[in-house]
Design a protein around this motif. Structure first.
Motif, PDB file in Angstrom:
ATOM      1  N   LEU A   1       0.786  -1.278   0.148  1.00  0.00           N
ATOM      2  CA  LEU A   1      -0.058  -0.077   0.030  1.00  0.00           C
ATOM      3  C   LEU A   1       1.006   1.171  -0.008  1.00  0.00           C
ATOM      4  CD1 LEU A   1      -2.875  -1.007   2.557  1.00  0.00           C
ATOM      5  CD2 LEU A   1      -3.112  -0.834   0.009  1.00  0.00           C
ATOM      6  N   ASP A   2       1.985   0.992   0.421  1.00  0.00           N
ATOM      7  CA  ASP A   2       2.944   2.111   0.791  1.00  0.00           C
ATOM      8  C   ASP A   2       3.833   2.406  -0.747  1.00  0.00           C
ATOM      9  OD1 ASP A   2       4.649   4.516   1.632  1.00  0.00           O
ATOM     10  OD2 ASP A   2       6.199   2.915   1.938  1.00  0.00           O
ATOM     11  N   ASN A   3       3.555   3.574  -1.391  1.00  0.00           N
ATOM     12  CA  ASN A   3       4.155   3.921  -2.594  1.00  0.00           C
ATOM     13  C   ASN A   3       5.652   3.550  -2.683  1.00  0.00           C
ATOM     14  OD1 ASN A   3       4.251   4.528  -5.415  1.00  0.00           O
ATOM     15  ND2 ASN A   3       4.619   6.752  -4.831  1.00  0.00           N
ATOM     16  N   SER A   4       6.408   3.966  -1.892  1.00  0.00           N
ATOM     17  CA  SER A   4       7.991   3.700  -1.918  1.00  0.00           C
ATOM     18  C   SER A   4       8.421   2.389  -1.950  1.00  0.00           C
ATOM     19  CB  SER A   4       8.741   4.557  -0.979  1.00  0.00           C
ATOM     20  OG  SER A   4       8.487   3.841   0.648  1.00  0.00           O
ATOM     21  N   THR A   5       7.655   1.501  -0.973  1.00  0.00           N
ATOM     22  CA  THR A   5       7.803   0.184  -0.853  1.00  0.00           C
ATOM     23  C   THR A   5       7.413  -0.702  -2.156  1.00  0.00           C
ATOM     24  OG1 THR A   5       7.103   0.283   1.452  1.00  0.00           O
ATOM     25  CG2 THR A   5       7.091  -1.937   0.242  1.00  0.00           C
ATOM     26  N   ARG A   6       6.271  -0.116  -2.859  1.00  0.00           N
ATOM     27  CA  ARG A   6       5.951  -0.760  -4.127  1.00  0.00           C
ATOM     28  C   ARG A   6       6.923  -0.536  -5.232  1.00  0.00           C
ATOM     29  NH1 ARG A   6       0.987   1.277  -3.645  1.00  0.00           N
ATOM     30  NH2 ARG A   6       1.410   3.271  -4.574  1.00  0.00           N
TER      31      ARG A   6
ATOM     32  N   SER B   1      11.454  -2.344  -8.783  1.00  0.00           N
ATOM     33  CA  SER B   1      12.811  -2.122  -8.990  1.00  0.00           C
ATOM     34  C   SER B   1      13.601  -3.378  -8.830  1.00  0.00           C
ATOM     35  CB  SER B   1      13.333  -0.610  -8.485  1.00  0.00           C
ATOM     36  OG  SER B   1      14.483  -0.905  -8.122  1.00  0.00           O
ATOM     37  N   GLY B   2      13.541  -3.832  -7.561  1.00  0.00           N
ATOM     38  CA  GLY B   2      14.117  -5.146  -7.092  1.00  0.00           C
ATOM     39  C   GLY B   2      13.812  -6.381  -8.170  1.00  0.00           C
TER      40      GLY B   2
ATOM     41  N   LYS C   1      12.826  -6.131 -11.158  1.00  0.00           N
ATOM     42  CA  LYS C   1      13.438  -5.832 -12.836  1.00  0.00           C
ATOM     43  C   LYS C   1      14.777  -6.077 -12.658  1.00  0.00           C
ATOM     44  CE  LYS C   1      10.348  -2.146 -14.089  1.00  0.00           C
ATOM     45  NZ  LYS C   1       9.979  -1.034 -14.504  1.00  0.00           N
ATOM     46  N   ASN C   2      15.716  -5.712 -11.469  1.00  0.00           N
ATOM     47  CA  ASN C   2      17.145  -6.011 -11.434  1.00  0.00           C
ATOM     48  C   ASN C   2      17.291  -7.425 -11.424  1.00  0.00           C
ATOM     49  OD1 ASN C   2      17.557  -3.362 -11.740  1.00  0.00           O
ATOM     50  ND2 ASN C   2      17.854  -2.915  -9.250  1.00  0.00           N
ATOM     51  N   LEU C   3      16.607  -8.170 -10.504  1.00  0.00           N
ATOM     52  CA  LEU C   3      16.813  -9.553 -10.623  1.00  0.00           C
ATOM     53  C   LEU C   3      16.294 -10.333 -11.765  1.00  0.00           C
ATOM     54  CD1 LEU C   3      17.127 -12.009  -8.632  1.00  0.00           C
ATOM     55  CD2 LEU C   3      14.690 -12.031  -8.063  1.00  0.00           C
ATOM     56  N   GLY C   4      15.381  -9.837 -12.349  1.00  0.00           N
ATOM     57  CA  GLY C   4      14.841 -10.363 -13.536  1.00  0.00           C
ATOM     58  C   GLY C   4      16.004 -10.216 -14.767  1.00  0.00           C
ATOM     59  N   SER C   5      16.554  -9.181 -14.889  1.00  0.00           N
ATOM     60  CA  SER C   5      17.458  -8.769 -15.732  1.00  0.00           C
ATOM     61  C   SER C   5      18.980  -9.376 -15.563  1.00  0.00           C
ATOM     62  CB  SER C   5      17.784  -7.134 -15.973  1.00  0.00           C
ATOM     63  OG  SER C   5      18.392  -6.671 -14.696  1.00  0.00           O
TER      64      SER C   5
END
Length: 177
Positions: A32-37, A42-43, A45-49
């Motif tokens: 629910l928190d925007n920064s956590t989302r 981002s994590g 995406k980095n893990l996927g790439s």
């Protein structure tokens, strides 16, 4: 017996369901928190790439990947063997040099303690004897001042020393009047 197993399985499945539901609710609340989302996105995406790049490298050069892993394992094994040899050498050195010295020190310490005990006992005996001698001197000096009838008998050598002195007394004599 069957009833008990059924009850245990039922309890375990309820527990597992509770853990899964609790984790899902916790994750939903955290998102629910925007920064956590944004951090989760981002994590991911980095893990996927990074995972995609790794998988692509392995697919393109499986032999190179295998050789790289093999070399890393060989290096790790070599390092471990070297460390084990050094540890064995250190262990042997400690057993050959340090342990005998410790035993020698332990034996010396025991002897020192015993000697100290003996010296203490001897010192107590000497102290007792000195105290007894002091008491005798005090009683003979105090009785000599009160009553001149008491005569102290001197040995022949002591009498010669007294007779040889100019005043007939011993220099530093405690009982002088």
């Amino acid at each position: 017996m069957t009833q008990n197993n059924y009850s245990n399985n039922n309890d375990s499945s309820k527990l597992l369901l509770g853990v899964v539901v609790g984790a899902a609710v916790g994750a939903a609340i955290a998102l629910l928190d925007n920064s956590t989302r944004q951090k989760v996105i981002s994590g991911s995406k980095n893990l996927g790439s990074s995972t995609g790049g790794f998988v692509r490298n392995v697919k393109e050069n499986p032999g190179e990947f295998k050789n790289d892993v093999t070399e890393r394992f060989k290096s790790a094994v070599s390092t471990l063997k070297s460390a084990m040899n050094e540890a064995q050498t250190l262990y042997e050195k400690v057993n050959e040099e340090v342990v005998p010295q410790i035993e020698s020190i332990r034996e010396s310490a025991s002897e020192i303690v015993e000697t100290a005990k003996e010296v203490t006992e001897d010192a107590k005996d000497i102290g007792s004897q000195v105290a007894d001698a002091g008491s005798e001197v005090k009683s003979s000096v105090s009785s000599g001042h009160q009553n001149n009838d008491n005569v102290v008998q001197l040995s022949k050598e002591s009498q010669k020393t007294v007779d040889a002195s100019p005043k007939g007394d011993i220099p530093g004599d405690v009982g002088r009047q």
